[in-house]
Design a protein around this motif. Structure first.
Motif, PDB file in Angstrom:
ATOM      1  N   LYS A   1      12.034   5.951  -1.727  1.00  0.00           N
ATOM      2  CA  LYS A   1      10.682   6.486  -1.544  1.00  0.00           C
ATOM      3  C   LYS A   1      10.448   6.963  -0.113  1.00  0.00           C
ATOM      4  O   LYS A   1       9.327   7.296   0.262  1.00  0.00           O
ATOM      5  N   LYS A   2      11.541   6.922   0.692  1.00  0.00           N
ATOM      6  CA  LYS A   2      11.491   7.371   2.091  1.00  0.00           C
ATOM      7  C   LYS A   2      10.555   6.519   2.954  1.00  0.00           C
ATOM      8  O   LYS A   2       9.844   7.020   3.835  1.00  0.00           O
ATOM      9  N   VAL A   3      10.584   5.204   2.661  1.00  0.00           N
ATOM     10  CA  VAL A   3       9.900   4.211   3.490  1.00  0.00           C
ATOM     11  C   VAL A   3      10.954   3.560   4.374  1.00  0.00           C
ATOM     12  O   VAL A   3      12.016   3.136   3.881  1.00  0.00           O
ATOM     13  N   ARG A   4      10.714   3.494   5.659  1.00  0.00           N
ATOM     14  CA  ARG A   4      11.688   2.904   6.595  1.00  0.00           C
ATOM     15  C   ARG A   4      11.707   1.385   6.407  1.00  0.00           C
ATOM     16  O   ARG A   4      10.671   0.726   6.497  1.00  0.00           O
ATOM     17  N   VAL A   5      12.902   0.840   6.149  1.00  0.00           N
ATOM     18  CA  VAL A   5      13.060  -0.586   5.882  1.00  0.00           C
ATOM     19  C   VAL A   5      13.909  -1.207   6.985  1.00  0.00           C
ATOM     20  O   VAL A   5      15.087  -0.854   7.154  1.00  0.00           O
TER      21      VAL A   5
ATOM     22  N   PRO B   1       0.832  -1.226   0.000  1.00  0.00           N
ATOM     23  CA  PRO B   1       0.000   0.000   0.000  1.00  0.00           C
ATOM     24  C   PRO B   1       0.860   1.267   0.000  1.00  0.00           C
ATOM     25  O   PRO B   1       1.942   1.311   0.612  1.00  0.00           O
ATOM     26  N   LYS B   2       0.374   2.275  -0.672  1.00  0.00           N
ATOM     27  CA  LYS B   2       1.144   3.517  -0.832  1.00  0.00           C
ATOM     28  C   LYS B   2       1.348   4.248   0.492  1.00  0.00           C
ATOM     29  O   LYS B   2       2.299   5.032   0.633  1.00  0.00           O
ATOM     30  N   ASP B   3       0.467   4.000   1.457  1.00  0.00           N
ATOM     31  CA  ASP B   3       0.575   4.737   2.718  1.00  0.00           C
ATOM     32  C   ASP B   3       1.457   4.042   3.751  1.00  0.00           C
ATOM     33  O   ASP B   3       1.576   4.502   4.887  1.00  0.00           O
ATOM     34  N   VAL B   4       2.073   2.930   3.397  1.00  0.00           N
ATOM     35  CA  VAL B   4       2.945   2.211   4.336  1.00  0.00           C
ATOM     36  C   VAL B   4       4.220   3.027   4.575  1.00  0.00           C
ATOM     37  O   VAL B   4       4.853   3.486   3.613  1.00  0.00           O
ATOM     38  N   LYS B   5       4.583   3.182   5.816  1.00  0.00           N
ATOM     39  CA  LYS B   5       5.764   3.969   6.173  1.00  0.00           C
ATOM     40  C   LYS B   5       6.920   3.108   6.670  1.00  0.00           C
ATOM     41  O   LYS B   5       8.056   3.602   6.771  1.00  0.00           O
TER      42      LYS B   5
ATOM     43  N   LYS C   1       3.509  -4.137  10.596  1.00  0.00           N
ATOM     44  CA  LYS C   1       2.467  -4.972  10.014  1.00  0.00           C
ATOM     45  C   LYS C   1       2.690  -5.312   8.532  1.00  0.00           C
ATOM     46  O   LYS C   1       1.839  -5.925   7.901  1.00  0.00           O
ATOM     47  N   THR C   2       3.832  -4.907   8.003  1.00  0.00           N
ATOM     48  CA  THR C   2       4.160  -5.240   6.616  1.00  0.00           C
ATOM     49  C   THR C   2       5.489  -5.983   6.599  1.00  0.00           C
ATOM     50  O   THR C   2       6.545  -5.383   6.823  1.00  0.00           O
ATOM     51  N   TRP C   3       5.405  -7.283   6.382  1.00  0.00           N
ATOM     52  CA  TRP C   3       6.605  -8.125   6.325  1.00  0.00           C
ATOM     53  C   TRP C   3       6.829  -8.535   4.877  1.00  0.00           C
ATOM     54  O   TRP C   3       5.892  -8.982   4.191  1.00  0.00           O
ATOM     55  N   ILE C   4       8.055  -8.399   4.421  1.00  0.00           N
ATOM     56  CA  ILE C   4       8.447  -8.890   3.088  1.00  0.00           C
ATOM     57  C   ILE C   4       9.436 -10.020   3.326  1.00  0.00           C
ATOM     58  O   ILE C   4      10.550  -9.787   3.810  1.00  0.00           O
ATOM     59  N   VAL C   5       9.007 -11.227   3.007  1.00  0.00           N
ATOM     60  CA  VAL C   5       9.763 -12.426   3.394  1.00  0.00           C
ATOM     61  C   VAL C   5      10.547 -12.971   2.202  1.00  0.00           C
ATOM     62  O   VAL C   5       9.979 -13.383   1.200  1.00  0.00           O
TER      63      VAL C   5
END
Length: 644
Positions: free
Chosen positions: A493-497, A467-471, A535-539
């Protein structure tokens, strides 16, 4: 027969008796009574099974019900005959040079022919009725050679002309639209097409089969062996004619010209399906010659196809691999009904596991990449090639060189044929195995075929699922090829990873590849506990149930790990492996790609498709070019591919 038009007219008159009086009604005998039963239709065999078991029919000589057992055995063997012909014709690595119609069989045709075996139920009922009405037929001897000659004579004198004239009548305008169109609705003939028809057609077919058998029985020459031999040979020849593979050498009919009129060929019968106005015979073209309906192209086309020179070179090849023994049974030449649906473990398929294991051993000995399936997209031929290696072998250190040699051999073969793009499936591009294909490009710098790992589109699919609003996201497998590209893209995109890795050196290397003002968004973590509030896991690496428990309720698990993780949490959502749906104009696709739904392929496969459709001339190997992720995504959408 050309001088007897009255015979054809009388045949059509008799068959027209079955036509409805109102155009609003369905034609009588145009649909099966058990059409809506689904799999429960096989319960119709229950009375015969009960009679065979209750009377212990297998104890011949002690009961009079052994005919029940013979009918059931014959039914089972007839099904096997159709299945074996399907398996043979679908082994494209053996038959591709002799295929008559080059297109593949799609899902629409498979669904239309799903209940191809309805006619077997009808004919087993007819057989039961005959044995019930004529008790003397239950005491046939095992074999009587005289009956074979009588049945052959009656087949040529009665069955062949009977079938010829009724078949020709079924091609009249009214009968064809009400009955025979179902059979011809299948564009690519195959052994299951042979059983596809309406009850009226199969009643006529049954009559043609019964005349020789009953005739031999009435003169006292009937036998158990005759029934088995005639019925199975009848099915064998029908399946052969519908196989879409030319099995006769062209030189045979040049050396013995008279054979042209005694036995039809698959090419001969396929011409009937493609042109519909000639070649009506059952098995003997002699009756077409006498009836004036012999297609003049029959023998020249048969000779051309039997030469094996008429082959198509694909534009694109997807080099797949087998995951395990169970999934190896998902190939099209095993069970079409199984491969045409997404792979899942079902109880009855486990019965064939030993056969799959034995085949695995044979494949190891063969050690040659083979053609599995194909489809057409935007006018270009796409093929599946398979490396005969199973998933666990890719993790055996001593198997590395052998696997790479097979992949290299496939690449060189594709290059020689003139293939434009070859895409590597998941384990075939493993970084530890060959550096994502880099090994082959460096070793063969003059390759014309473009090698593509497809990971750029895989990354694009995963990124566009978020989702675009994921930070904030939590990323495992963070320093892998895909993990690196995903982390860098999101960081920009300035999303914290939160990058899970124990190697600070690898993390620092990736962090330095993003702009300075974005480096703060890439954060190294060493434990799963760091993602307890994410709440967003990329496995990208297998995680256990205990590790999944650390995710908060409502977590969505995106994944690019092979094999995919098992979903233990009911309060969380689990995405499937990155995949895309092929455009609607794809033709000839009749196999599901592993666990994916119909029409969907893994993103690495789709990446190769896009590479081919765009006519890009670069190799896509090694590290993912993050700058090309959006470019590849837009190109995929432009060509009609959509997220699955």
């Amino acid at each position: 027969m050309a001088f007897c038009p009255a015979i054809r007219e009388r045949t059509q008159t008799i068959l027209h008796f079955f036509l409805p009086h109102s155009s609003q009604m369905g034609a009588p005998l145009s649909s099966w009574p058990w059409h809506n039963f689904g799999s429960f239709k096989y319960l119709l065999y229950g009375p015969l099974v009960a009679m065979a078991v209750g009377s212990r029919a297998w104890q011949a000589g002690k009961t009079g019900q052994v005919w029940c057992l013979h009918l059931l055995l014959l039914f089972a063997i007839r099904g096997v005959v159709h299945q074996l012909w399907w398996s043979f014709s679908s082994m494209l690595f053996l038959t591709r040079k002799r295929r008559i119609i080059k297109e593949g069989i799609d899902f629409e045709q498979i669904d239309r022919e799903w209940d191809w075996d309805d006619f077997l139920i009808l004919q087993i009922f007819i057989g039961a009725m005959v044995f019930y009405l004529f008790p003397s037929s239950r005491e046939f001897p095992l074999w009587d050679l005289k009956g074979l000659f009588i049945a052959l004579l009656l087949h040529v004198a009665v069955s062949e002309p009977l079938f010829y004239w009724t078949h020709r009548a079924f091609h009249s305008e009214q009968l064809f639209s009400r009955y025979h169109t179902l059979h011809h609705a299948s564009p690519i003939p195959n052994s299951f097409t042979a059983g596809q028809g309406t009850p009226l057609e199969h009643l006529v077919m049954s009559l043609a089969m019964m005349v020789p058998l009953l005739g031999a029985s009435f003169v006292g020459a009937g036998s158990v062996g005759l029934y088995y031999a005639y019925v199975l040979l009848f099915d064998f020849l029908r399946c052969m004619g519908h196989s879409n593979v030319e099995v006769f050498p062209g030189g045979l009919f040049e050396a013995f010209p008279f054979l042209r009129y005694l036995i039809y060929t698959p090419t001969y019968h396929t011409l009937h399906h493609t042109e519909k106005n000639s070649n009506y015979c059952l098995f003997m073209p002699l009756f077409d010659a006498l009836g004036g309906t012999l297609n003049i192209k029959s023998w020249s086309l048969q000779k051309e196809i039997s030469s094996g020179k008429n082959i198509q070179v694909p534009d694109f090849v997807f080099l797949a691999h087998v995951v395990d023994v169970g999934s190896s049974l998902h190939v099209p030449f095993v069970f079409r009904s199984f491969s045409a649906t997404a792979f899942r473990v079902v109880p009855h398929i486990l019965l064939f596991w030993p056969g799959g294991f034995f085949t695995m051993l044979m494949m190891w000995g063969w050690s040659k990449t083979f053609l599995l399936s194909f489809y057409n997209l935007h006018g270009r031929l796409h093929q599946y090639w398979v490396v005969p290696r199973y998933g666990f072998q890719y993790f055996l250190p001593f198997a590395k060189n052998g696997i790479n040699n097979q992949i290299e051999s496939a690449i060189l073969r594709a290059d020689k044929l003139g293939v434009k793009v070859l895409s590597l499936a998941a384990l075939n591009k493993n970084e530890a195995l060959n550096g994502g294909g880099t090994l082959f490009v460096n070793k063969h710098p003059n390759l014309r075929v473009r090698i593509v790992h497809g990971n750029t589109l895989t990354a694009a699919v995963i990124l566009n699922e978020i989702p675009k609003d994921v930070k904030e996201v939590f990323l495992t497998g963070a320093t892998s090829k895909l993990g690196r590209a995903i982390a860098m893209y999101l960081g920009r995109k300035k999303v914290r990873v939160l990058m899970l890795t124990l190697s600070t050196e690898r993390f620092r290397k990736i962090q330095k590849e993003v702009p300075v003002d974005c480096q703060q968004y890439l954060v190294q973590v060493t434990k799963y506990q760091a993602a307890q509030n994410c709440k967003t896991w990329i496995v990208g690496k297998w995680i256990t149930f205990g590790e999944q428990r650390l995710a908060p309720p409502g977590t969505y698990f995106h994944q690019f790990v092979v094999p995919p993780i098992a979903g233990f949490r009911r309060d969380c959502e689990y995405g499937k492996l990155a995949a895309m749906r092929l455009p609607l104009d794809v033709k000839g696709l009749g196999m599901c790609e592993y666990t994916l739904e119909r029409g969907a392929v893994h993103a690495c496969h789709a990446g190769g498709v896009v590479h081919c459709l765009e006519d890009w001339t670069h190799h896509e190997v090694g590290a993912i070019d993050v700058d090309r992720i959006d470019l590849v995504w837009r190109a995929a959408l432009k060509h009609g591919l959509r997220p699955a």
